[in-house]
Enzyme design. Sequence first.
Site, PDB file in Angstrom:
ATOM      1  N   SER A 176     -16.192  25.784  19.503  1.00  8.09           N
ATOM      2  CA  SER A 176     -14.883  26.263  19.954  1.00  8.09           C
ATOM      3  C   SER A 176     -14.115  26.896  18.801  1.00  8.09           C
ATOM      4  CB  SER A 176     -14.062  25.110  20.544  1.00  8.09           C
ATOM      5  OG  SER A 176     -14.662  24.556  21.682  1.00  8.09           O
ATOM      6  N   GLU A 182     -10.749  20.117  27.180  1.00  8.08           N
ATOM      7  CA  GLU A 182      -9.950  21.169  26.562  1.00  8.08           C
ATOM      8  C   GLU A 182     -10.772  21.887  25.499  1.00  8.08           C
ATOM      9  OE1 GLU A 182      -7.214  22.614  27.050  1.00  8.08           O
ATOM     10  OE2 GLU A 182      -6.078  21.313  28.371  1.00  8.08           O
ATOM     11  N   CYS A 183     -10.578  23.201  25.379  1.00  9.76           N
ATOM     12  CA  CYS A 183     -11.296  23.978  24.364  1.00  9.76           C
ATOM     13  C   CYS A 183     -10.605  23.909  23.009  1.00  9.76           C
ATOM     14  CB  CYS A 183     -11.405  25.432  24.796  1.00  9.76           C
ATOM     15  SG  CYS A 183      -9.810  26.277  24.867  1.00  9.76           S
ATOM     16  N   GLY A 184      -9.362  23.429  22.977  1.00  5.64           N
ATOM     17  CA  GLY A 184      -8.635  23.300  21.722  1.00  5.64           C
ATOM     18  C   GLY A 184      -7.383  24.140  21.613  1.00  5.64           C
ATOM     19  N   TRP A 240      -6.089  18.892  18.351  1.00  8.97           N
ATOM     20  CA  TRP A 240      -7.229  18.999  17.437  1.00  8.97           C
ATOM     21  C   TRP A 240      -7.612  20.455  17.142  1.00  8.97           C
ATOM     22  CZ3 TRP A 240     -11.431  21.654  19.177  1.00  8.97           C
ATOM     23  CH2 TRP A 240     -11.671  21.696  20.555  1.00  8.97           C
TER      24      TRP A 240
END
Length: 219
Positions: free
Chosen positions: A118, A204-206, A211
């Site tokens: 990601s 979530e991809c970020g 994070w």
Amino acid sequence: MSPTEIHHWNLALRSQSPLEIVRWAIAKANGRAIVSTNFRPYEAVVLHLATQVQPDIPVLWVDHGYNRAATYRHAEQLRAQLGLNLKAYLPRISPAHRDAIHGEIPTPADEDALKQFSAVMKLEPFQRGMKELAPTVWITALRKVQNPNRAELDIVSPDGNFGTLKVSPVFHSSDAEMEAYLTKHGLPNEWDYFDPAKADEKRECGLHASWGAQAVATV
């Protein structure tokens, strides 16, 4: 923007329509609003809303290179139909190069490897785009029903990863309401979408998780 201001704005906007929320967001941006997209299902709604208020609004899109053919065709259709001021950002490494060195896209079974994927293929180009476009207001297509993490957000939220005010005009909209909007305005949808940085819809991809900023710092 203080927590009290954010709370007040969310209370005031809860009774407003998505279009009214977009008008509020763009007025608040003083010429520095953007809308982001990945051309997933129902994204046409937010893109239509944003361009109704500001036709030339920058549309930030990270083309990580792993989109399916239908998604690329959908992107081109919306670009033409809505006259999108599309700002595409690509990773610094091509998908073919990345796969040759690191192998297949990681699965959710290897969370650390998926976060690194990601960071390289999605978060770094998105961060680059945000730095270059420098928005004060970021309009998103986030919706409460999408996954548990997003249910904890609201229409307006401060974004710690990119230092902007994040506004999600369809946050409380249902799938039925989104479908009705598409039909009313003659907009296409796209169901063959897959985000390799998420691997499943509950992750979530970020971009909208704390994070994300930490992961990009390691790239």
